[in-house]
Design a protein around this motif. Structure first.
Motif, mmCIF file in Angstrom:
data_model
loop_
_atom_site.group_PDB
_atom_site.id
_atom_site.type_symbol
_atom_site.label_atom_id
_atom_site.label_comp_id
_atom_site.label_asym_id
_atom_site.label_seq_id
_atom_site.Cartn_x
_atom_site.Cartn_y
_atom_site.Cartn_z
ATOM 1 N N GLN A 1 0.842 -1.191 0.000
ATOM 2 C CA GLN A 1 0.000 0.000 0.000
ATOM 3 C C GLN A 1 0.878 1.241 0.000
ATOM 4 N N VAL A 2 0.676 2.087 -1.006
ATOM 5 C CA VAL A 2 1.456 3.316 -1.114
ATOM 6 C C VAL A 2 0.924 4.347 -0.128
ATOM 7 N N GLN A 3 1.839 4.910 0.628
ATOM 8 C CA GLN A 3 1.446 5.943 1.582
ATOM 9 C C GLN A 3 2.532 6.996 1.669
ATOM 10 N N LEU A 4 2.107 8.260 1.739
ATOM 11 C CA LEU A 4 3.008 9.389 1.924
ATOM 12 C C LEU A 4 2.507 10.182 3.126
ATOM 13 N N VAL A 5 3.400 10.483 4.039
ATOM 14 C CA VAL A 5 3.018 11.216 5.244
ATOM 15 C C VAL A 5 3.946 12.410 5.409
ATOM 16 N N GLU A 6 3.354 13.604 5.339
ATOM 17 C CA GLU A 6 4.146 14.822 5.512
ATOM 18 C C GLU A 6 4.133 15.257 6.978
ATOM 19 N N SER A 7 5.188 15.933 7.352
ATOM 20 C CA SER A 7 5.269 16.527 8.679
ATOM 21 C C SER A 7 6.260 17.685 8.628
ATOM 22 N N GLY A 8 6.263 18.485 9.687
ATOM 23 C CA GLY A 8 7.256 19.540 9.797
ATOM 24 C C GLY A 8 6.754 20.946 9.540
ATOM 25 N N GLY A 9 5.491 21.082 9.189
ATOM 26 C CA GLY A 9 4.967 22.413 8.954
ATOM 27 C C GLY A 9 4.845 23.201 10.243
ATOM 28 N N GLY A 10 4.499 24.454 10.105
ATOM 29 C CA GLY A 10 4.334 25.297 11.280
ATOM 30 C C GLY A 10 4.282 26.760 10.901
ATOM 31 N N SER A 11 4.408 27.595 11.908
ATOM 32 C CA SER A 11 4.392 29.044 11.719
ATOM 33 C C SER A 11 5.780 29.603 12.012
ATOM 34 N N VAL A 12 6.270 30.425 11.099
ATOM 35 C CA VAL A 12 7.577 31.051 11.270
ATOM 36 C C VAL A 12 7.505 32.495 10.820
ATOM 37 N N GLN A 13 8.467 33.268 11.264
ATOM 38 C CA GLN A 13 8.565 34.645 10.822
ATOM 39 C C GLN A 13 9.287 34.709 9.487
ATOM 40 N N PRO A 14 9.083 35.762 8.741
ATOM 41 C CA PRO A 14 9.829 35.932 7.491
ATOM 42 C C PRO A 14 11.335 35.831 7.742
ATOM 43 N N GLY A 15 11.992 35.128 6.857
ATOM 44 C CA GLY A 15 13.420 34.886 7.010
ATOM 45 C C GLY A 15 13.742 33.614 7.746
ATOM 46 N N GLY A 16 12.742 32.975 8.322
ATOM 47 C CA GLY A 16 12.949 31.751 9.071
ATOM 48 C C GLY A 16 13.070 30.532 8.174
ATOM 49 N N SER A 17 13.235 29.380 8.826
ATOM 50 C CA SER A 17 13.421 28.120 8.110
ATOM 51 C C SER A 17 12.494 27.038 8.662
ATOM 52 N N LEU A 18 12.144 26.120 7.801
ATOM 53 C CA LEU A 18 11.409 24.922 8.175
ATOM 54 C C LEU A 18 11.919 23.774 7.332
ATOM 55 N N ARG A 111 -0.646 11.134 -2.817
ATOM 56 C CA ARG A 111 -0.205 12.316 -2.090
ATOM 57 C C ARG A 111 -0.518 12.156 -0.618
ATOM 58 N N GLY A 112 0.170 12.920 0.182
ATOM 59 C CA GLY A 112 -0.091 12.900 1.609
ATOM 60 C C GLY A 112 -1.231 13.835 1.957
ATOM 61 N N GLN A 113 -1.426 14.002 3.252
ATOM 62 C CA GLN A 113 -2.532 14.824 3.724
ATOM 63 C C GLN A 113 -2.187 16.304 3.715
ATOM 64 N N GLY A 114 -0.914 16.591 3.578
ATOM 65 C CA GLY A 114 -0.477 17.980 3.546
ATOM 66 C C GLY A 114 -0.094 18.493 4.918
ATOM 67 N N THR A 115 0.745 19.522 4.912
ATOM 68 C CA THR A 115 1.148 20.173 6.160
ATOM 69 C C THR A 115 1.147 21.679 5.934
ATOM 70 N N GLN A 116 0.607 22.404 6.881
ATOM 71 C CA GLN A 116 0.438 23.846 6.740
ATOM 72 C C GLN A 116 1.735 24.575 7.064
ATOM 73 N N VAL A 117 2.102 25.483 6.197
ATOM 74 C CA VAL A 117 3.232 26.377 6.431
ATOM 75 C C VAL A 117 2.700 27.803 6.419
ATOM 76 N N THR A 118 2.956 28.531 7.491
ATOM 77 C CA THR A 118 2.507 29.912 7.596
ATOM 78 C C THR A 118 3.710 30.796 7.910
ATOM 79 N N VAL A 119 3.928 31.792 7.064
ATOM 80 C CA VAL A 119 5.041 32.714 7.240
ATOM 81 C C VAL A 119 4.457 34.091 7.495
ATOM 82 N N SER A 120 4.635 34.563 8.689
ATOM 83 C CA SER A 120 4.009 35.834 9.064
ATOM 84 C C SER A 120 4.772 36.472 10.213
#
Length: 121
Positions: A1-18, A111-120
């Motif tokens: 069974q093919v499965q993709l799982v994303e992780s690591g998203g989050g909220s960061v300030q401009p100039g930050g890294s994820l 595809r995976g379920q997705g992970t939210q990235v917010t840069v603000s």
């Protein structure tokens, strides 16, 4: 069974890294093209980066020089390292493959379920 799982998203300030992770199961990541895509609700999906089976990499022009797409074969995981993040990078990010094509871009058959990235600030 093919499965993709994303992780690591989050909220960061401009100039930050994820670093986003795409953990795969049911297939081997170094045998097929794997792509990272992003989408803002109401907007079209766009490709961000892709790595082919033989390691050829493609980046969307607006992220080139800021994002990388390393692959860890023993962990069967593809990453999206995002540096110097900008507010316009805000989106839901997901990885995808079709387990058919070895060259980029893959069709988005799996595809995976997705992970939210917010840069603000």
């Amino acid at each position: 069974q093919v499965q993709l799982v994303e992780s690591g998203g989050g909220s960061v300030q401009p100039g930050g890294s994820l670093r986003l992770s795409c953990a795969a199961s049911g297939f081997t990541v170094d045998y097929y093209a794997i792509g990272w895509f992003r989408q803002v609700p109401g907007n079209e999906r766009e490709g961000v980066a892709c790595i082919s089976s033989d390691g050829i990499i493609w980046y969307k022009q607006s992220v080139e020089g800021r994002f990388t797409i390393p692959r860890d074969n023993p962990k069967n995981t593809v990453y999206l390292q995002m540096n110097s993040l900008k507010p316009e990078d805000t989106a839901i990010y997901y990885c995808a493959t079709d387990i058919i094509r070895r060259l980029c871009p893959p069709k988005i058959d799996y595809r995976g379920q997705g992970t939210q990235v917010t840069v603000s600030s």
